[in-house]
Design an enzyme around this catalytic site. Structure first.
Site, PDB file in Angstrom:
ATOM      1  N   CYS A 109      35.219  44.389  33.415  1.00 31.66           N
ATOM      2  CA  CYS A 109      34.877  44.062  32.020  1.00 31.66           C
ATOM      3  C   CYS A 109      34.224  45.238  31.281  1.00 31.66           C
ATOM      4  O   CYS A 109      34.119  45.200  30.055  1.00 31.66           O
ATOM      5  CB  CYS A 109      33.987  42.826  31.965  1.00 31.66           C
ATOM      6  SG  CYS A 109      34.740  41.390  32.740  1.00 31.66           S
ATOM      7  N   HIS A 233      30.263  42.861  25.272  1.00 33.69           N
ATOM      8  CA  HIS A 233      31.260  42.143  26.073  1.00 33.69           C
ATOM      9  C   HIS A 233      31.082  40.642  25.849  1.00 33.69           C
ATOM     10  O   HIS A 233      29.965  40.131  25.801  1.00 33.69           O
ATOM     11  CB  HIS A 233      31.082  42.504  27.550  1.00 33.69           C
ATOM     12  CG  HIS A 233      31.945  41.701  28.463  1.00 33.69           C
ATOM     13  ND1 HIS A 233      33.283  41.493  28.224  1.00 33.69           N
ATOM     14  CD2 HIS A 233      31.661  41.044  29.616  1.00 33.69           C
ATOM     15  CE1 HIS A 233      33.779  40.748  29.195  1.00 33.69           C
ATOM     16  NE2 HIS A 233      32.822  40.453  30.054  1.00 33.69           N
ATOM     17  N   ASN A 263      36.324  34.862  27.975  1.00 38.50           N
ATOM     18  CA  ASN A 263      36.079  36.182  28.562  1.00 38.50           C
ATOM     19  C   ASN A 263      37.418  36.808  28.949  1.00 38.50           C
ATOM     20  O   ASN A 263      38.047  36.399  29.917  1.00 38.50           O
ATOM     21  CB  ASN A 263      35.170  36.033  29.789  1.00 38.50           C
ATOM     22  CG  ASN A 263      34.822  37.372  30.428  1.00 38.50           C
ATOM     23  OD1 ASN A 263      35.463  38.388  30.165  1.00 38.50           O
ATOM     24  ND2 ASN A 263      33.806  37.374  31.273  1.00 38.50           N
TER      25      ASN A 263
END
Ligand code: COA
Length: 323
Positions: A109, A233, A263
């Protein structure tokens, strides 16, 4: 000295929307629990990493108004490549008729920010123009019967075109870090599903993101008040809230897309950046703080100056793309 300048952006999402209500039908969970504990209401699922990367990349090239043949390098940040080999970037390069090099970067990520710093190095040492894409199809490595992870992850891609420019450029400062001793907290074996210690990942995500962002701001000698837009993020709104409050950045200067994106791993930051740019939230000269964390446990932050002229919209090419 050769620096980096962003000249275009693009985003791509699968057509299929999966709402929390859809998940209620197959998992022992509720819309109320997911919304309260994560902030996620729906996510997009489907397609392949390369198809999403190609669509986002094509849009970014169109916005930058550049000929793909003038791009010397394509870098795809992903942890869900189409194949073990070749790199997903090879498929993207072929589909978009890009010349020069092609490679994937995997810092999960945090991958897009790792890719941005890699891009800056390539531009400094000779590449003139580069397409950087963050793309992931996390739905392919999620166990859809596991309520602790299935509610979180999703698919998408975001891309930017970066150019070499004389002088220091617009990547003002960055920080890359990783704690490999904690890699067991979030992992997926080849061919397997994501396994995660959610509580511990949450705790470390807040601390490592704040620490990394503070190191970047200190290196840039910029205060958090001077940050025009924070693009964190997109994992959990409670993580975003905690990070913003510790960095003293209000939510009205923060991009939150996780409510409708979930996500999307390496795609999350460029997707959020693209949405902010599309909504006119960015003006030339704005300081933009990017910060991502993920499996590894990786963390990365970067302070960039937005220098795309206002009103740059480009033309959206046909989104029907297959690799
Ligand atoms: C996963 C996460 C949402 C769980 O939220 P939490 O508040 O920490 O919840 P916990 O894991 O402590 O679980 C609390 C309870 O809810 C239950 N629960 C877990 N998932 C649930 C779900 N989808 N629906 C309903 N209940 C759920 C647990 O079983 C637990 O029940 P118990 O108290 O009876 O044991 C949260 O920890 C998180 O977001 N962590 C970070 C994950 C992340 O960002 N990963 C990607 C990093 S890039």
């Amino acid at each position: 000295m050769r620096g980096l300048r962003i000249s275009g952006w693009g985003a791509a999402l699968p057509d299929k929307t999966v709402t929390n209500a859809d998940l209620e039908a197959t998992l022992d969970t509720t819309d109320a629990w997911i919304t309260e504990r994560t902030g996620i209401r729906e996510r997009r699922v489907g397609s392949t990493t390369s198809a999403l990367a190609i669509e986002a990349g094509r849009l970014a090239l169109a916005r930058a108004e550049v000929d793909p043949a003038s791009v010397g390098m394509v870098v795809v940040a992903t942890c869900t490549p189409d194949q073990v080999l070749p790199a997903t970037a090879a498929t993207v390069q072929d589909a978009l008729a890009i010349s020069g090099g092609a490679m994937d970067v995997n810092a999960v990520c945090a991958g897009f920010v790792y890719g941005l710093v890699t891009a800056a190095g390539l531009l400094a040492t000779g590449t003139d123009r580069l397409l950087l894409i963050g793309a992931d199809t996390m739905s392919t490595i999620v166990d859809w019967d596991d309520r602790s992870t299935a509610i979180l992850f999703a698919d998408g891609a975001g891309a930017i075109v970066v150019e070499a420019t004389e002088g220091p450029g617009d990547l003002i400062a960055f920080d890359l870090d990783n704690d490999g001793s904690a890699r067991h907290l979030l992992q997926a074996d080849i061919g397997g599903f994501i396994q995660m210690d959610g509580r511990e990942v949450f705790r470390r995500a807040v601390r490592s993101t704040v620490d990394s962002a503070q190191r970047t701001l200190a290196r840039a000698q910029v205060s958090s008040e001077e940050v025009a837009l924070f693009v964190p993020h997109q994992a959990n709104v409670r993580i975003v809230d905690a990070v913003c409050s510790r960095l003293d950045i209000p939510l009205d200067r923060t991009v939150v897309t996780l409510d409708h994106h979930g996500n999307t791993s390496a795609a999350s930051i460029p997707l959020a950046l693209a949405e902010a740019a599309d909504e006119g939230r960015l003006s030339p000269g704005d300081l933009v703080l990017l910060a991502g964390f993920g499996a590894g446990m990786s963390v990365a932050s970067a302070l960039v100056r937005w220098s795309v002229p206002a009103g740059t919209t480009g033309t959206a090419p046909d989104p029907e793309v297959s690799p």
